[in-house]
Design an enzyme around this catalytic site. Structure first.
Site, mmCIF file in Angstrom:
data_model
loop_
_atom_site.group_PDB
_atom_site.id
_atom_site.type_symbol
_atom_site.label_atom_id
_atom_site.label_comp_id
_atom_site.label_asym_id
_atom_site.label_seq_id
_atom_site.Cartn_x
_atom_site.Cartn_y
_atom_site.Cartn_z
ATOM 1 N N HIS A 35 9.719 -25.426 52.499
ATOM 2 C CA HIS A 35 9.202 -26.055 53.973
ATOM 3 C C HIS A 35 7.793 -26.586 53.430
ATOM 4 C CE1 HIS A 35 8.530 -26.593 58.147
ATOM 5 N NE2 HIS A 35 7.235 -26.580 57.890
ATOM 6 N N ASP A 90 9.258 -27.888 64.595
ATOM 7 C CA ASP A 90 7.845 -27.639 64.083
ATOM 8 C C ASP A 90 7.113 -28.737 64.533
ATOM 9 O OD1 ASP A 90 5.926 -26.804 62.520
ATOM 10 O OD2 ASP A 90 6.718 -27.231 60.749
ATOM 11 N N CYS A 134 0.866 -26.035 62.055
ATOM 12 C CA CYS A 134 1.275 -24.532 62.529
ATOM 13 C C CYS A 134 0.070 -24.269 63.441
ATOM 14 C CB CYS A 134 1.199 -23.447 61.331
ATOM 15 S SG CYS A 134 1.226 -21.927 62.003
ATOM 16 N N HIS A 159 4.078 -28.786 53.824
ATOM 17 C CA HIS A 159 3.432 -29.690 54.720
ATOM 18 C C HIS A 159 2.444 -30.679 53.868
ATOM 19 C CE1 HIS A 159 3.027 -26.986 58.296
ATOM 20 N NE2 HIS A 159 4.186 -27.272 57.819
#
Length: 319
Positions: A215, A19, A248, A217
């Site tokens: 997950h 990522d 992303c 952020h």
């Protein structure tokens, strides 16, 4: 597949080599990736998402994923995870020997079309093909199959996503053959209340055992607060990226994974065992910064250092 169970309380899954690297322009040399992964594993990180089986023309940063998986598989005790966009990628991941395969399904169809160029029904069909592929393998060769509910807390392209749609897609992933579903705050929209709500919603559909990870952020500074909310709800796997790199590329404005170093410190300070040596983890940053000298690294702990007299959770329990 590597055994994901252990005597530790929380599994911190490092996602930086996938990522993190997919979200920056620079291409990290393969040798540096291997050094990064080896150093984190030596520090006690037990699961690392090492890459993604996507076309090299789309993400040249991850073109060496097969080689990286083969290398990571030589590290004892390390669960080697990868992301795949479709059944073709899953076949490559299985051939490479990955222990865990994650297929992202964006609950926002607009984002799904931008990210995977597939509708919801098409992604579910890919999940079914992957599930069939895995089921045909001998039990000892089957990778763990996770369907990740991306943009689950909201989408920069669509906004909030209806609960009923999220529940339907979570059920569809399990019906397709996933071992579990995960929650992904792709856009950094989550807050602690939303995390609690979403865990209740999805567990009400798939059951507690099929939702263990999230997950997150740190786009708006709530990453660790959201991680704490997830812990309070009983989740035991938390994704993080060394130095907080990543985001992303297909969700405008969605930057910043939670920082592995800060997360591990919080967990250990709370008395939760991660099995990770914090000093050794901090040293891994030197490998990454040397390979990516122009990339900004984040984190409070690397600057502030450990408090005087800090004792890891395992040592406190032993005492």
């Amino acid at each position: 597949m590597a055994d994901r169970a252990s005597d530790n309380d929380i599994l911190v899954s490092e996602v930086g080599p996938r990522d993190g690297l997919q979200s920056i322009a620079a291409v990290m040399p393969t040798a540096a990736k291997k050094a990064w992964i080896a150093a984190e594993a030596a520090a006690g990180v037990r699961e690392i998402e090492v890459g993604s089986f996507v076309p090299a023309k789309l993400l040249p940063q991850l073109a060496d994923t097969a080689e990286i998986v083969a290398y990571a598989k030589t590290i004892p005790g390390l669960a080697v995870a990868v992301l795949v966009p479709n059944a073709r990628g899953a076949a490559a991941a299985i051939e490479a020997g990955a222990d865990k395969i994650t297929l992202p399904l964006s609950v926002s169809e607009t984002h799904s079309l931008a990210n995977l160029r597939r509708t919801h029904d098409q992604v579910i069909a890919e999940a079914q093909a992957i599930g069939t592929m895995i089921a045909a393998l001998p039990p000892e060769q089957r990778p763990h199959f996770e369907g990740s509910l991306s943009t689950v807390f909201g989408c920069t392209l669509e906004g909030p996503i209806p609960d009923a749609q999220i529940a339907r897609l979570a059920a569809a992933l399990m019906d397709a053959g996933c071992d579990e579903v995960g929650l992904s705050d792709t856009t950094g929209y989550a807050d602690p209340s939303a995390v609690r709500h979403m865990i209740r919603l999805v567990r009400g559909v798939v059951g507690d055992a099929a939702l263990t990870g999230i997950h997150l952020h740190n786009t708006r500074g709530l990453g660790l607060a959201n991680a704490l909310a997830a812990l309070d709800c009983g989740l035991t796997t938390l994704d993080a990226s060394l130095g907080g790199i990543g985001g992303c590329p297909f969700a405008p404005g969605a930057s910043g994974n939670i920082v592995t170093e800060d997360l591990v410190f919080m967990l250990e300070a709370m008395g939760l065992r991660t099995g990770i040596d914090i000093d050794a983890l901090l040293a891994v940053r030197e490998i990454v910064t040397a390979a990516l000298p122009d990339e900004q690294m984040f984190g409070f702990l690397p600057d502030a250092k450990l408090p005087l007299g800090f004792t890891p959770a395992a040592m406190r329990r032993a005492a």
